[in-house]
Motif scaffolding. Structure first.
Motif, PDB file in Angstrom:
ATOM      1  N   ASN A  19     -12.863  15.763 -36.747  1.00  0.00           N
ATOM      2  CA  ASN A  19     -11.851  16.263 -36.655  1.00  0.00           C
ATOM      3  C   ASN A  19     -10.388  16.699 -35.620  1.00  0.00           C
ATOM      4  OD1 ASN A  19     -12.748  17.299 -40.572  1.00  0.00           O
ATOM      5  ND2 ASN A  19     -10.572  16.304 -39.416  1.00  0.00           N
TER       6      ASN A  19
ATOM      7  N   TYR B 226     -19.718  17.039 -39.563  1.00  0.00           N
ATOM      8  CA  TYR B 226     -18.272  17.030 -38.526  1.00  0.00           C
ATOM      9  C   TYR B 226     -18.849  17.430 -37.272  1.00  0.00           C
ATOM     10  CZ  TYR B 226     -16.962  22.277 -38.975  1.00  0.00           C
ATOM     11  OH  TYR B 226     -17.025  23.509 -39.107  1.00  0.00           O
TER      12      TYR B 226
ATOM     13  N   THR C 169     -11.945   5.910 -46.569  1.00  0.00           N
ATOM     14  CA  THR C 169     -13.211   6.711 -46.888  1.00  0.00           C
ATOM     15  C   THR C 169     -12.898   6.299 -48.587  1.00  0.00           C
ATOM     16  OG1 THR C 169     -12.384   8.579 -45.653  1.00  0.00           O
ATOM     17  CG2 THR C 169     -13.335   9.689 -47.561  1.00  0.00           C
TER      18      THR C 169
ATOM     19  N   PHE D 134     -17.296  13.123 -40.171  1.00  0.00           N
ATOM     20  CA  PHE D 134     -16.420  13.837 -39.855  1.00  0.00           C
ATOM     21  C   PHE D 134     -15.720  13.879 -38.244  1.00  0.00           C
ATOM     22  CE2 PHE D 134     -16.441  14.492 -44.244  1.00  0.00           C
ATOM     23  CZ  PHE D 134     -15.564  13.894 -45.280  1.00  0.00           C
TER      24      PHE D 134
ATOM     25  N   ARG E 231     -12.385  17.875 -46.820  1.00  0.00           N
ATOM     26  CA  ARG E 231     -13.368  17.780 -46.162  1.00  0.00           C
ATOM     27  C   ARG E 231     -14.820  18.581 -46.068  1.00  0.00           C
ATOM     28  NH1 ARG E 231     -13.104  19.965 -40.074  1.00  0.00           N
ATOM     29  NH2 ARG E 231     -13.945  21.873 -41.589  1.00  0.00           N
TER      30      ARG E 231
ATOM     31  N   ASN F 152     -14.263   9.329 -40.721  1.00  0.00           N
ATOM     32  CA  ASN F 152     -13.132  10.082 -40.932  1.00  0.00           C
ATOM     33  C   ASN F 152     -13.071  10.721 -39.205  1.00  0.00           C
ATOM     34  OD1 ASN F 152     -11.203  11.767 -42.190  1.00  0.00           O
ATOM     35  ND2 ASN F 152     -11.655  11.023 -43.761  1.00  0.00           N
TER      36      ASN F 152
ATOM     37  N   HIS G 209      -7.721  18.096 -42.431  1.00  0.00           N
ATOM     38  CA  HIS G 209      -8.771  18.407 -43.650  1.00  0.00           C
ATOM     39  C   HIS G 209      -9.214  18.990 -44.691  1.00  0.00           C
ATOM     40  CE1 HIS G 209      -9.667  20.651 -39.140  1.00  0.00           C
ATOM     41  NE2 HIS G 209      -9.446  19.866 -38.953  1.00  0.00           N
TER      42      HIS G 209
END
Length: 309
Positions: free
Chosen positions: A250, A276, A182, A248, A260, A197, A257
């Motif tokens: 996760n 995300y 990132t 993202f 984020r 990410n 996180h």
């Protein structure tokens, strides 16, 4: 008797040195964390105790790709830095590229961790470069950042060989590798077109960030001792109108996180595509086992196809 004194003096000096080293190291946040081998296999063994339904990663190499293993992309004072490059065999068109950055707390892990993601992305029309970078025992921040940037430069220089479209480069990382990827992605000089990410923090100084010995060891001191590095290594500090679309993916562990939501807020304020996906009831390192790997791969391919093709 003299010999005994010699031994005593040597032992005393050794103990004194170790004491000074340990106390000095601890004072500056330099306590070396215990680095256990970080591999897909070891992670699966660890995770299956609490998640008995998972299965290990095991995918055959797709027939439509080539793999160049252990390609030297840079040499730093005699230290050979290597990457594995996975690419489509069909050379009739150009393909976007993606640098893959493994996790491991900046102190362990290897490019081998990326082999399944890299081979699957290559089979779907991407030139995937799994980057081996200098870990914190070898070199502190910003060495790993420089290494990923140099690996990208290498593949761009060899664009003809890999049928690479050098104007379409993405970065992907998991955990510590996601923070590195990132940071490479948000720096405008790198001209990155997309960031993926996977469960990596985007700020070391955000209120949500938890200080760790791994970060302190890599960043050459704890937050108080080396705030400059902690700030500079935080991708969130560089997010703005030129930041590329960011995905993202996760786990359900909130500490991974950190930053984020604030990063997404800034991207949305500039009408930059971001999304995300939280994979329900997952531990950190979920991408190292099935069915979570396939879910991660599918989300990644959907996002990359949207932003790069």
């Amino acid at each position: 008797m003299q010999l005994n004194n010699f031994h005593f003096n040597m032992s005393f000096h050794k103990l004194y040195f170790l004491f000074v080293f340990f106390v000095g190291a601890k004072a500056f946040g330099q306590t070396k964390p215990n680095a256990t081998p970080y591999t897909n296999e070891a992670t699966y063994e660890k995770l299956k105790k609490k998640h008995p339904f998972i299965t290990p990663l095991n995918r055959p190499v797709p027939a439509n790709i080539g793999i160049d293993k252990d390609v030297e992309y840079a040499n730093i004072n005699g230290l050979s830095l290597k990457a594995d490059i996975y690419y489509p065999l069909d050379k009739s068109k150009k393909y976007p590229g993606i640098a893959l950055v493994h996790g491991g707390g900046w102190i362990s892990g290897s490019k081998e961790n990326e082999k399944y993601m890299a081979q699957e992305l290559a089979s779907k029309g991407y030139v995937a470069i799994a980057v081996g970078y200098r870990l914190s025992e070898v070199a502190k921040y910003p060495a790993a950042i420089d290494d990923v940037e140099n690996a990208i430069k290498y593949v761009k220089k060899n664009k003809k060989k890999y049928s690479l479209d050098q104007k379409k480069i993405a970065v992907l990382g998991e955990s510590a590798g996601a923070q590195i990827a990132t940071l490479v992605g948000v720096k405008t000089k790198n001209k990155i077109q997309a960031i993926v990410n996977v469960d990596g923090i985007v700020s070391f100084i955000h209120p949500e960030a938890e200080e760790s010995t791994y970060a302190a060891y890599w960043l050459d001191g704890d937050r108080n001792a080396n705030l400059k590095n902690w700030t500079e290594a935080s991708p969130l500090e560089f997010v703005g109108k030129n930041t590329p679309p960011t995905l993202f993916i996760n786990s359900s562990q909130p500490r991974f996180h950190a930053g984020r939501d604030d990063m997404m807020k800034i991207l949305k304020s500039h009408n930059i595509f971001t999304e995300y996906h939280e994979i329900k009831d997952t531990p950190h390192s979920f991408w190292s086992a099935e069915p979570w790997f396939t879910e991660t791969l599918n989300l990644t391919v959907d996002f990359l196809d949207k932003t790069l093709k």
